[in-house]
Scaffold this active site. Structure first.
Site, PDB file in Angstrom:
ATOM      1  N   ARG A   1       0.826  -1.209   0.000  1.00  0.00           N
ATOM      2  CA  ARG A   1       0.000   0.000   0.000  1.00  0.00           C
ATOM      3  C   ARG A   1       0.860   1.258   0.000  1.00  0.00           C
ATOM      4  O   ARG A   1       0.428   2.321  -0.435  1.00  0.00           O
ATOM      5  CB  ARG A   1      -0.945  -0.007   1.202  1.00  0.00           C
ATOM      6  CG  ARG A   1      -1.869   1.195   1.282  1.00  0.00           C
ATOM      7  CD  ARG A   1      -3.063   0.944   2.187  1.00  0.00           C
ATOM      8  NE  ARG A   1      -2.698   0.378   3.466  1.00  0.00           N
ATOM      9  CZ  ARG A   1      -2.234   1.081   4.510  1.00  0.00           C
ATOM     10  NH1 ARG A   1      -2.073   2.384   4.400  1.00  0.00           N
ATOM     11  NH2 ARG A   1      -1.938   0.482   5.639  1.00  0.00           N
TER      12      ARG A   1
ATOM     13  N   TYR B   1     -14.151  18.210 -16.587  1.00  0.00           N
ATOM     14  CA  TYR B   1     -14.591  16.823 -16.457  1.00  0.00           C
ATOM     15  C   TYR B   1     -15.734  16.768 -15.451  1.00  0.00           C
ATOM     16  O   TYR B   1     -15.609  17.250 -14.317  1.00  0.00           O
ATOM     17  CB  TYR B   1     -13.424  15.955 -16.021  1.00  0.00           C
ATOM     18  CG  TYR B   1     -13.771  14.512 -15.785  1.00  0.00           C
ATOM     19  CD1 TYR B   1     -14.555  13.804 -16.689  1.00  0.00           C
ATOM     20  CD2 TYR B   1     -13.317  13.850 -14.660  1.00  0.00           C
ATOM     21  CE1 TYR B   1     -14.880  12.476 -16.476  1.00  0.00           C
ATOM     22  CE2 TYR B   1     -13.630  12.518 -14.436  1.00  0.00           C
ATOM     23  CZ  TYR B   1     -14.417  11.842 -15.342  1.00  0.00           C
ATOM     24  OH  TYR B   1     -14.744  10.530 -15.126  1.00  0.00           O
TER      25      TYR B   1
ATOM     26  N   ASP C   1      -5.202  19.635 -15.040  1.00  0.00           N
ATOM     27  CA  ASP C   1      -5.531  18.320 -15.573  1.00  0.00           C
ATOM     28  C   ASP C   1      -5.037  18.280 -17.013  1.00  0.00           C
ATOM     29  O   ASP C   1      -5.574  18.956 -17.889  1.00  0.00           O
ATOM     30  CB  ASP C   1      -7.042  18.090 -15.508  1.00  0.00           C
ATOM     31  CG  ASP C   1      -7.430  16.664 -15.898  1.00  0.00           C
ATOM     32  OD1 ASP C   1      -6.713  16.054 -16.713  1.00  0.00           O
ATOM     33  OD2 ASP C   1      -8.467  16.177 -15.422  1.00  0.00           O
TER      34      ASP C   1
ATOM     35  N   LYS D   1      -6.664   7.082 -19.996  1.00  0.00           N
ATOM     36  CA  LYS D   1      -6.879   7.611 -21.334  1.00  0.00           C
ATOM     37  C   LYS D   1      -5.621   7.442 -22.197  1.00  0.00           C
ATOM     38  O   LYS D   1      -5.191   6.332 -22.466  1.00  0.00           O
ATOM     39  CB  LYS D   1      -7.319   9.060 -21.238  1.00  0.00           C
ATOM     40  CG  LYS D   1      -8.452   9.321 -20.229  1.00  0.00           C
ATOM     41  CD  LYS D   1      -9.710   8.532 -20.514  1.00  0.00           C
ATOM     42  CE  LYS D   1     -10.914   9.029 -19.719  1.00  0.00           C
ATOM     43  NZ  LYS D   1     -10.840   8.875 -18.262  1.00  0.00           N
TER      44      LYS D   1
END
Length: 408
Positions: A58, A121, A198, A223
């Site tokens: 983790r 977005y 972004d 993406k």
């Protein structure tokens, strides 16, 4: 702790080369060319942990690091190379694009103000609304193409303090507005406002916001970076060691961790990023030109078009115009739905940036911004033959025209 793979590359190397060469294993006889997938949840450890030691998956895995190093190289990030003591690459891979966005928004102090484009977005806007409803922060929506208005919103005034964060998309999703990144970053930093960009649409091959002064860069790795519509990942890149440490802590403490095999696939996809982006951008510009001249099209949005509002800015600050189009066929929302339903090669789907071309009418989502036209179809151009893509669109435009004429 010495890491087994390379992390520094000459600044003279082009991004195209870095996409292939960064994050490779060390060149020792008999070593693998590609980094391995390490499938272990825990690591041998005893005594006081040392910096860079793997303890538990983790908090870090050997499979994350090559991808993080490659993405950091592409974004020209290098806080470790600048002589600062930072554990790990300047990029941080997370479980999804939204995990990356959430990690960055977590940097905003309680009650802080976030200035964000009204077109962004949709899930970013949904999360901001949720945080605002809980009183965690306040949100100011702005027209990101209006530089003076954005700068004024960031500065505040009177009883309104400066924004804690300026969140930018350029080009925006789905309206493809282009922000004046250098001017807005400068305005924000005058009042000590953090700037996050972004960069999913542009990719590091299209623009590098850190070089323009941004504090943080966010990617939906799902993406273009991974590029094959088969993984869900996100990433944050920063040159600020303190911000880097806070994003890493958020990933660890909130469990927003990426699976090792998904990250390995993303790195494999990253190797062909330059080829995919070059092909898709070229096709997008050609399709934009053809669509703009078609009688069944009301409007085309793409920064490559000379009359596009963002053309001059994109030309000045980007290395390409991107592979996303905004198209409004005739016939309104019904015409747009007919347009999407008629395609056979293009894939009606909500994601973007894959090798396959996709499209969708954005206002089919109730959470999409109400200022996005109901008939706007967002199109992500893939790597297929451009004439095949155009032939398919011809059939779709005929379907929209039939709706507009009332013949269906």
């Amino acid at each position: 702790m010495e890491r087994p793979h390379t992390s520094s590359h000459p600044a003279a190397l082009s991004p195209d080369t870095l996409a292939v060469s960064a994050g490779r294993p060390a060149r020792t006889p008999g070593a693998a060319v590609n980094p391995a997938v390490v499938l272990s949840s825990t690591y041998v450890s005893q005594g006081e942990p040392v910096a860079g030691e793997h303890l538990y998956a983790r908090s870090g895995t050997p499979t994350w690091e090559p991808f993080e190093e490659a993405l950091a190289a592409l974004e020209r990030a290098g806080h470790a190379a600048a002589g600062r003591d930072v554990d790990g690459p300047p990029a941080v891979v997370l479980a999804s694009g939204m995990a990356a966005i959430a990690a960055v928004l977590a940097l905003v102090p309680v009650g802080g103000r976030v200035v964000v484009p009204r077109h962004a977005y949709q899930v970013t806007l949904v999360l901001l609304r949720e945080l605002a409803e809980r009183g965690a922060l306040t949100v100011d929506l702005v027209d990101v193409a209006d530089t003076e208005a954005v700068a004024a919103a960031v500065r505040g005034g009177g009883d309104v303090p400066p924004a804690a964060m300026l969140w930018l998309e350029s080009p925006t999703n789905p309206m493809l507005e282009v922000a004046d990144l250098p001017a807005l970053v400068a305005a924000a930093h005058e009042v000590a406002t953090l700037v996050a960009v972004d960069n999913t649409f542009a990719t590091p091959l299209g623009q590098r916001p850190l070089a323009l002064g941004a504090d943080l860069v966010v990617h939906s790795v799902t993406k273009y970076l991974a590029g094959h519509s088969d993984v869900v990942l996100g990433a944050v890149v920063t040159d600020d060691p303190a911000l880097h440490a806070r994003v890493v802590a958020h990933r660890t403490n909130h469990g927003a961790i990426a699976g090792p095999f998904e990250v390995w696939l993303a790195l494999r996809g990253l190797r062909t990023l330059a080829l995919r982006v070059e092909r898709s951008q070229r096709s997008a510009a050609e399709l934009a030109r053809r669509l703009a001249a078609h009688p069944a099209v009301v409007e085309v949005r793409h920064p490559s078009l000379p009359d596009d509002p963002g053309h001059a800015r994109a030309t000045a600050q980007m290395d390409g115009y991107g592979s996303i189009l905004g198209v409004r066929p005739v016939g309104g929302a019904a015409g747009a739905d007919a347009f999407v339903a008629a395609v056979r090669l293009w894939v009606p789907a909500t994601s973007l940036g894959g090798v396959e071309s996709t499209l969708e009418r954005r206002r089919r989502f109730a959470t999409e911004s109400l200022t996005v036209p109901e008939d706007l179809v967002r199109m992500s151009v893939g790597i297929e033959d451009v004439d095949d893509l155009w032939a398919d669109l011809g059939t779709a435009l005929d379907a929209a025209l039939q709706v507009a004429r009332g013949t269906v």
